[in-house]
Scaffold this motif. Sequence first.
Motif, PDB file in Angstrom:
ATOM      1  N   LYS A 155       1.141  -1.179   0.425  1.00 42.30           N
ATOM      2  CA  LYS A 155      -0.029  -0.155  -0.079  1.00 42.30           C
ATOM      3  C   LYS A 155       0.843   1.127   0.142  1.00 42.30           C
ATOM      4  CE  LYS A 155      -4.208  -2.139   2.116  1.00 42.30           C
ATOM      5  NZ  LYS A 155      -4.603  -2.515   1.517  1.00 42.30           N
ATOM      6  N   GLY A 156       2.184   1.311   1.137  1.00 44.53           N
ATOM      7  CA  GLY A 156       2.767   2.351   0.666  1.00 44.53           C
ATOM      8  C   GLY A 156       3.528   2.831  -0.549  1.00 44.53           C
ATOM      9  N   ILE A 157       4.172   1.922  -0.925  1.00 42.98           N
ATOM     10  CA  ILE A 157       4.831   1.963  -2.547  1.00 42.98           C
ATOM     11  C   ILE A 157       3.519   2.107  -3.723  1.00 42.98           C
ATOM     12  CG2 ILE A 157       7.216   0.620  -1.423  1.00 42.98           C
ATOM     13  CD1 ILE A 157       5.749  -1.416  -3.634  1.00 42.98           C
ATOM     14  N   ALA A 158       2.648   2.087  -3.598  1.00 42.03           N
ATOM     15  CA  ALA A 158       1.551   1.461  -3.895  1.00 42.03           C
ATOM     16  C   ALA A 158       0.844   3.577  -4.230  1.00 42.03           C
ATOM     17  CB  ALA A 158       0.206   0.956  -4.190  1.00 42.03           C
ATOM     18  N   ALA A 159       1.344   3.906  -3.120  1.00 41.12           N
ATOM     19  CA  ALA A 159       0.829   5.876  -2.793  1.00 41.12           C
ATOM     20  C   ALA A 159       2.031   6.123  -3.500  1.00 41.12           C
ATOM     21  CB  ALA A 159       0.229   5.797  -1.285  1.00 41.12           C
ATOM     22  N   LEU A 160       3.207   6.102  -3.011  1.00 40.85           N
ATOM     23  CA  LEU A 160       4.212   6.775  -3.728  1.00 40.85           C
ATOM     24  C   LEU A 160       4.181   7.005  -5.167  1.00 40.85           C
ATOM     25  CD1 LEU A 160       7.893   6.040  -1.761  1.00 40.85           C
ATOM     26  CD2 LEU A 160       6.456   8.191  -1.817  1.00 40.85           C
ATOM     27  N   ALA A 161       4.094   5.924  -5.702  1.00 44.09           N
ATOM     28  CA  ALA A 161       4.351   5.837  -7.886  1.00 44.09           C
ATOM     29  C   ALA A 161       2.801   6.663  -7.675  1.00 44.09           C
ATOM     30  CB  ALA A 161       3.605   4.090  -7.933  1.00 44.09           C
ATOM     31  N   GLU A 162       1.406   6.716  -7.147  1.00 40.94           N
ATOM     32  CA  GLU A 162       0.416   7.398  -7.906  1.00 40.94           C
ATOM     33  C   GLU A 162       0.542   8.719  -6.778  1.00 40.94           C
ATOM     34  OE1 GLU A 162      -4.520   7.133  -6.801  1.00 40.94           O
ATOM     35  OE2 GLU A 162      -3.402   6.458  -5.814  1.00 40.94           O
ATOM     36  N   ALA A 163       1.463   9.316  -5.835  1.00 47.45           N
ATOM     37  CA  ALA A 163       1.731  10.532  -5.974  1.00 47.45           C
ATOM     38  C   ALA A 163       2.992  11.357  -6.698  1.00 47.45           C
ATOM     39  CB  ALA A 163       2.922  10.597  -4.538  1.00 47.45           C
ATOM     40  N   ALA A 164       3.675  10.388  -7.657  1.00 47.18           N
ATOM     41  CA  ALA A 164       4.322  10.544  -8.057  1.00 47.18           C
ATOM     42  C   ALA A 164       4.403  11.101  -9.615  1.00 47.18           C
ATOM     43  CB  ALA A 164       5.723   9.872  -8.758  1.00 47.18           C
ATOM     44  N   LEU A 165       3.260   9.970 -10.137  1.00 45.47           N
ATOM     45  CA  LEU A 165       2.492   9.998 -11.445  1.00 45.47           C
ATOM     46  C   LEU A 165       1.785  11.468 -11.209  1.00 45.47           C
ATOM     47  CD1 LEU A 165       2.244   8.686 -14.010  1.00 45.47           C
ATOM     48  CD2 LEU A 165      -0.137   7.489 -13.267  1.00 45.47           C
TER      49      LEU A 165
ATOM     50  N   ARG B 287       1.246  11.806   2.445  1.00 40.49           N
ATOM     51  CA  ARG B 287       1.221  11.249   3.837  1.00 40.49           C
ATOM     52  C   ARG B 287       0.782   9.761   3.789  1.00 40.49           C
ATOM     53  NH1 ARG B 287      -1.673  16.500   3.466  1.00 40.49           N
ATOM     54  NH2 ARG B 287       0.235  18.427   4.555  1.00 40.49           N
ATOM     55  N   GLN B 288      -0.037   9.453   2.755  1.00 37.98           N
ATOM     56  CA  GLN B 288      -0.613   8.004   3.429  1.00 37.98           C
ATOM     57  C   GLN B 288       0.706   7.029   3.192  1.00 37.98           C
ATOM     58  OE1 GLN B 288      -3.600   7.341   0.588  1.00 37.98           O
ATOM     59  NE2 GLN B 288      -5.180   9.243   1.509  1.00 37.98           N
ATOM     60  N   ALA B 289       1.232   7.461   2.267  1.00 39.95           N
ATOM     61  CA  ALA B 289       2.801   6.413   1.686  1.00 39.95           C
ATOM     62  C   ALA B 289       3.261   6.566   2.930  1.00 39.95           C
ATOM     63  CB  ALA B 289       3.711   7.270   0.619  1.00 39.95           C
ATOM     64  N   VAL B 290       3.446   7.553   4.021  1.00 46.16           N
ATOM     65  CA  VAL B 290       4.114   7.109   4.725  1.00 46.16           C
ATOM     66  C   VAL B 290       3.554   7.121   5.945  1.00 46.16           C
ATOM     67  CG1 VAL B 290       5.622   8.619   6.936  1.00 46.16           C
ATOM     68  CG2 VAL B 290       5.270  10.180   4.195  1.00 46.16           C
ATOM     69  N   SER B 291       2.801   7.198   6.459  1.00 51.56           N
ATOM     70  CA  SER B 291       2.150   6.539   7.371  1.00 51.56           C
ATOM     71  C   SER B 291       1.856   4.853   7.078  1.00 51.56           C
ATOM     72  CB  SER B 291      -0.098   6.907   7.425  1.00 51.56           C
ATOM     73  OG  SER B 291      -0.505   5.965   8.544  1.00 51.56           O
ATOM     74  N   HIS B 292       1.696   4.757   6.142  1.00 53.20           N
ATOM     75  CA  HIS B 292       1.769   3.236   5.626  1.00 53.20           C
ATOM     76  C   HIS B 292       2.675   2.124   5.800  1.00 53.20           C
ATOM     77  CE1 HIS B 292      -2.492   2.342   4.186  1.00 53.20           C
ATOM     78  NE2 HIS B 292      -2.356   3.586   2.989  1.00 53.20           N
ATOM     79  N   LEU B 293       4.321   3.398   5.191  1.00 48.33           N
ATOM     80  CA  LEU B 293       5.693   2.242   5.484  1.00 48.33           C
ATOM     81  C   LEU B 293       5.827   1.802   6.784  1.00 48.33           C
ATOM     82  CD1 LEU B 293       7.386   3.778   2.716  1.00 48.33           C
ATOM     83  CD2 LEU B 293       6.528   1.505   2.209  1.00 48.33           C
ATOM     84  N   SER B 294       5.182   3.461   7.508  1.00 42.91           N
ATOM     85  CA  SER B 294       5.892   3.811   8.402  1.00 42.91           C
ATOM     86  C   SER B 294       5.565   2.178   9.315  1.00 42.91           C
ATOM     87  CB  SER B 294       5.371   4.321   9.844  1.00 42.91           C
ATOM     88  OG  SER B 294       5.803   4.527  11.112  1.00 42.91           O
ATOM     89  N   ALA B 295       4.231   1.457   9.280  1.00 45.15           N
ATOM     90  CA  ALA B 295       3.082   0.749  10.168  1.00 45.15           C
ATOM     91  C   ALA B 295       4.294  -0.723   9.800  1.00 45.15           C
ATOM     92  CB  ALA B 295       2.160   0.895  10.048  1.00 45.15           C
TER      93      ALA B 295
END
Length: 512
Positions: free
Chosen positions: A351-361, A375-383
């Motif tokens: 979920k975290g790397i998907a959020a990162l990819a979507e943000a970059a796009l 922000r979602q990426a940070v939250s998921h990857l921290s979890a």
Amino acid sequence: MGEPSGSELEAIGLARHRDGDYLGAIDAYERAHTTYARQGELFSAARAARTVGWFRGWIFGDWAVCRGWLSRARTLLQDQAAEPRHQAWLMLDDAREGHDLGEQQRRYLAVIALARQYGDWDLECEARASLGMMLVFSGHVEDGMGQLDEALAAICAGDVEELPVVEGCLCGLLNACERTNDVTRAEEWLRVADPVVTRRNLVAVAGYCRTHYAGVLIASGRWAEAEAELSATISALPQGLSVRTSALCRLADLRARQGRLEEAAMLLAGLEAHEDAARPLASLHLLQGEPECALELLDQALSVPAEDHVTAPLLALTVRAQLAQRDVDAATAPARQLCALAHQQASPYIKGIAALAEAALLDARGEPGATPRLRQAVSHLSAARMPFETALARLELARKLVSDRPRAAIAEATAALAAFEEMGATGHADAAAALLRTLGSPSRPGPRDGETLTRREREVLRLLGHGLSNAEIADRLFISAKTVEHHVSRVLAKLGLRNRAEAAVHALRSQQ
């Protein structure tokens, strides 16, 4: 004296394995197989054949030879098909060859029931571990890990005898932990299973398990421990073994994360065809500004069907590589595929790397919504307890916040910098420090640790040793070429060297 019996030959094979004589062990088990078969002890002959196959596949990476020996074991069991115990081992093979998840699960459970009925602990453990691996890599992580836990409990209790079963189950659990980033479970079982590994002197399992464990440690940001595990494995095993190559690939991945790109490239040289090399090689090409090379590797890797936990990071790298070429349209498909995996999986990492990819796009398209996705990426990857990936997401979020919320950008960049420095990710730490300087925040000092050179001067010296020019060093460290020139002058003066060539020689010698 007559010829040794099958059981005596198996004992010789086990002793040679304990001494690290893998070819000698294979020879003994092959002879055991032949002896058992001639005497009509086909079940024992099949056991020896499975052991030969295990050595050929998991130790030497000769998977075609491995499959041949496993087929030989199956044929031997078919010759004794009247006995239910032998039928159960054949049922296990059938379960592995299936393609329907529900049907495979029913077959595995039927094998487990028969194994318990006939008191065959080896078969039960093998079936449970195989079922667990299938479930984990199909997205049913909790159920799969439960099966693997039970298999490991049987091994640690001393109920399991067959070498391929013991080593395969231990390695399978650590493989599952690495792919799902389950650090806690990996630590617990390695601690509990260590007496088994030590008592039976299972050199190969120690190498495979600790290689997978090192992968867990890399993901969890414990890089010094990971390096120690990998270095010990590489030193202990001879060249040519598949497990040693796997360890080299993970060490290269670690070096790339640390910003030691030249060392990563040297470690990966000649390993391009290994299945564990695709991801670190693609990452290395991206860090070196070679997105076309990365895409060539990624296209090839993604053409092979794989589990979601394997596919997801490759898709994330593909998005990065396409955006590095400014091909937004080409990045859309892998980003969507990655987001679809994230919806299917409970994994916070995916979920975290998907959020990162979507943000970059979104950012590349100039569309809104990138900041909340970061922000979602940070939250998921921290979890997911992955500090390196979390810090990368924080750094991207800081860059996004620079214009509108500079104080928030400073906070995110500062957190990223602290994480990078704690892990030893010098290149990324330099990028975070450079961003903080543009925001007017005090940059970190160059700490001294009792040596003549500052930390920054040592970095410059290391890159000199790899033959980089001042401009290349400036790009790598996110500083100006003039600053690099100043550092080079200071290095030469402090070390009493006359020129860059002498500095390069000094750097190479100090690494030996």
